[in-house]
Design a protein around this motif. Structure first.
Motif, short mmCIF file in Angstrom:
data_model
loop_
_atom_site.label_atom_id
_atom_site.label_comp_id
_atom_site.label_asym_id
_atom_site.label_seq_id
_atom_site.Cartn_x
_atom_site.Cartn_y
_atom_site.Cartn_z
N MET B 68 0.83 -1.20 0.00
CA MET B 68 0.00 0.00 0.00
C MET B 68 0.87 1.26 0.00
SD MET B 68 -3.10 -0.42 -0.39
CE MET B 68 -4.57 -1.36 -0.18
N LEU B 69 2.02 1.19 0.68
CA LEU B 69 2.92 2.35 0.67
C LEU B 69 3.47 2.58 -0.73
CD1 LEU B 69 4.27 4.49 2.39
CD2 LEU B 69 6.16 2.94 2.75
N LEU B 70 3.83 1.49 -1.40
CA LEU B 70 4.29 1.61 -2.79
C LEU B 70 3.18 2.23 -3.64
CD1 LEU B 70 6.44 0.92 -4.93
CD2 LEU B 70 5.22 -1.21 -5.32
N ALA B 71 1.94 1.78 -3.40
CA ALA B 71 0.81 2.32 -4.17
C ALA B 71 0.65 3.81 -3.90
CB ALA B 71 -0.47 1.57 -3.81
N ASP B 72 0.82 4.20 -2.64
CA ASP B 72 0.73 5.64 -2.31
C ASP B 72 1.75 6.43 -3.10
OD1 ASP B 72 -1.33 5.43 -0.62
OD2 ASP B 72 -0.20 5.66 1.23
N PHE B 73 2.97 5.90 -3.15
CA PHE B 73 4.02 6.61 -3.89
C PHE B 73 3.70 6.68 -5.37
CE2 PHE B 73 7.20 5.82 -0.41
CZ PHE B 73 7.45 7.15 -0.19
#
Lengths: 279, 179
Positions: B68-73
């Motif tokens: 999800m953090l990768l998706a946020d980025f």
């Protein structure tokens, strides 16, 4: 979870640093995903091609009609170009050499309509800077906001955080184009709406010195509720290549000495020597 | 004793990771699925939500947070905010799986709907608190409806792909524990 919480907090405090990390992540992720999803992209393209075959005949008829109109325009354009060349020759005019463009391929988009931005495959390596204008060959698309080594993020003028000073021709009225995540951004702070009509050309004004003046944005249109919006000249549904204008705005000259001697420290103002009063 | 062969944990983990990266990669391809004009369901959240409710022993929370953090980025969201909220929601869904196992599918669907609604609500609240721009109501509502109505489809896909289904009481998981 602690890591995630920290990320949010740090981003809110030191946004530029995290945004740089974001660009590094994208620098790595966008090209990788482009090559990994290539087979799937091929399949989707084939399906889309079949769909377009169905409407081929209708499209063909429409294109012929447009072609006929274009021929008339072409004739007019050629005449104007010749006239223009003659006048330039008379005037010994030189086109501004600062306006050179770098062309980039669109690598990725933001993936959701909540944020309107693109990723192009040119970056800091190619000499790009934050704030440069991106065009699609016809009209303004956005500006560079975020640089990676090999990619750069283009903030589209449809994004809700984008506000662009513009001039509406021919009346010369100034206004702001305020993005609202829709394909037709509304026009705000228009001084006198009576002087403009739907169909008027909208170009950048160059105020704020981010964009060079006179870049085509689109034409004026009125939505059913009577609000003035821009019908964008660039085709936002199918952006494939972007031209990025290399543009350094003229530097401000705050004072005479600043203009002549940019690097010399300014002499401190000293009071005139007064006769001592105690005597 | 006839027992359904369950897909092993590592197979599910690998496929889930590959699937989530593929979803993310496809989503940012320009002019492909039209994701920059249309509101699409949040497939990543559905994927993790469904796995948390159906196979609570498989997906580690760190993986959900990481993806999800990768998706946020990648999706230009405020980094960490949505990841944090969706990880908390996933943890809550993990806690609820006991109740879900005894209820029927509609109950499971309701749990998912509540979790996603809470995530969206808090995302909006925190965004307003941090003075971040918030999207129009209508767009968020459409995202919510799309996501909620896509949940059964993703569940079906997961079942066809990985044989992931709801554990019924008395069933044994891959480690041989009585569920």
């Amino acid at each position: 979870m602690v890591v995630l919480l920290l990320t949010v907090v740090v981003w809110r405090i030191d946004s530029p640093r995290i945004e740089r990390i974001r660009m590094q992540v994208l620098d790595w992720f966008a090209p990788a995903s482009a090559s990994l999803t290539a087979p799937l992209r091929g399949i989707v393209t084939i399906v889309q091609d079949f769909q377009s075959y169905e409407s081929l005949q209708q499209q063909n008829r429409q294109l012929r009609r447009e072609l006929r109109q274009m021929k008339i325009w072409k004739e007019a354009a050629v005449q104007l170009e010749q006239e223009n060349a003659r006048l330039r020759d008379l005037n010994k005019l030189r086109v501004d050499p600062k306006l050179i463009a770098i062309t980039g391929d669109v690598l990725a988009d933001s993936g959701s309509p909540f944020r309107q931005s693109l990723l192009v495959n040119v970056g800091a390596r190619d000499g790009l800077r934050d704030g440069w204008a991106a065009l699609d060959g016809v009209g303004l698309v956005g500006r560079i906001a975020g640089l990676g080594q090999e990619t750069a993020r283009v903030l589209l003028i449809t994004d809700s955080s984008s506000q662009i000073p513009a001039v509406i021709q021919p009346s010369g009225q100034r206004a702001l184009i305020v993005g609202d995540n829709s394909l037709a951004p509304p026009i705000e702070f228009l001084e006198n709406p009576d002087l403009v009509r739907p169909g008027d050309r909208i170009v950048t004004s160059g105020d704020g010195t981010v964009f060079p003046p006179d870049l085509l944005i689109g034409e004026l249109a009125q939505d059913p509720s009577g609000r003035l919006r821009v019908r964008l000249a660039a085709d936002f549904q199918a952006l494939e290549f972007l031209r990025i204008l290399r543009y350094q705005p003229a530097r401000d000259a705050p004072g005479a000495s600043g203009l002549i001697l940019p690097d010399v420290p300014q002499p401190k103002f000293t009071a005139p020597i007064m006769p001592e009063l105690t005597q | 004793m006839i027992e359904h062969q369950m897909t092993s944990r590592w197979a599910i983990r690998t496929v889930t990771l590959a699937l989530s990266l593929a979803i993310l990669g496809l989503q940012i391809q320009p002019n492909l699925v039209g994701s920059s004009q249309k509101v699409l369901p949040d497939l990543l959240f559905i994927l993790f939500g469904a796995l948390c409710l159906r196979r609570p022993d498989v997906i580690p929370l760190a993986m959900i947070g990481g993806v999800m953090l990768l998706a946020d980025f990648v999706l230009m969201r405020p980094p960490g905010l949505y990841a944090l909220l969706s990880t908390i929601a996933a943890a809550w869904l993990l806690l609820r799986h006991e109740a879900v196992r005894e209820g029927n599918f509609l109950f499971e669907w309701l749990q998912f709907t509540i979790a996603f609604a809470v995530v969206l609500f808090f995302q909006r609240l925190i965004s307003l608190g941090l003075l971040l721009p918030v999207p129009p109501w209508m767009m968020e509502l459409r995202l919510f409806l799309w996501t909620v109505f896509s949940y059964p489809i993703v569940c079906l896909t997961l079942y066809l792909l990985l044989r992931v289904r709801r554990l019924v009481p008395g069933e044994r998981d891959t480690m041989g524990q009585l569920r």
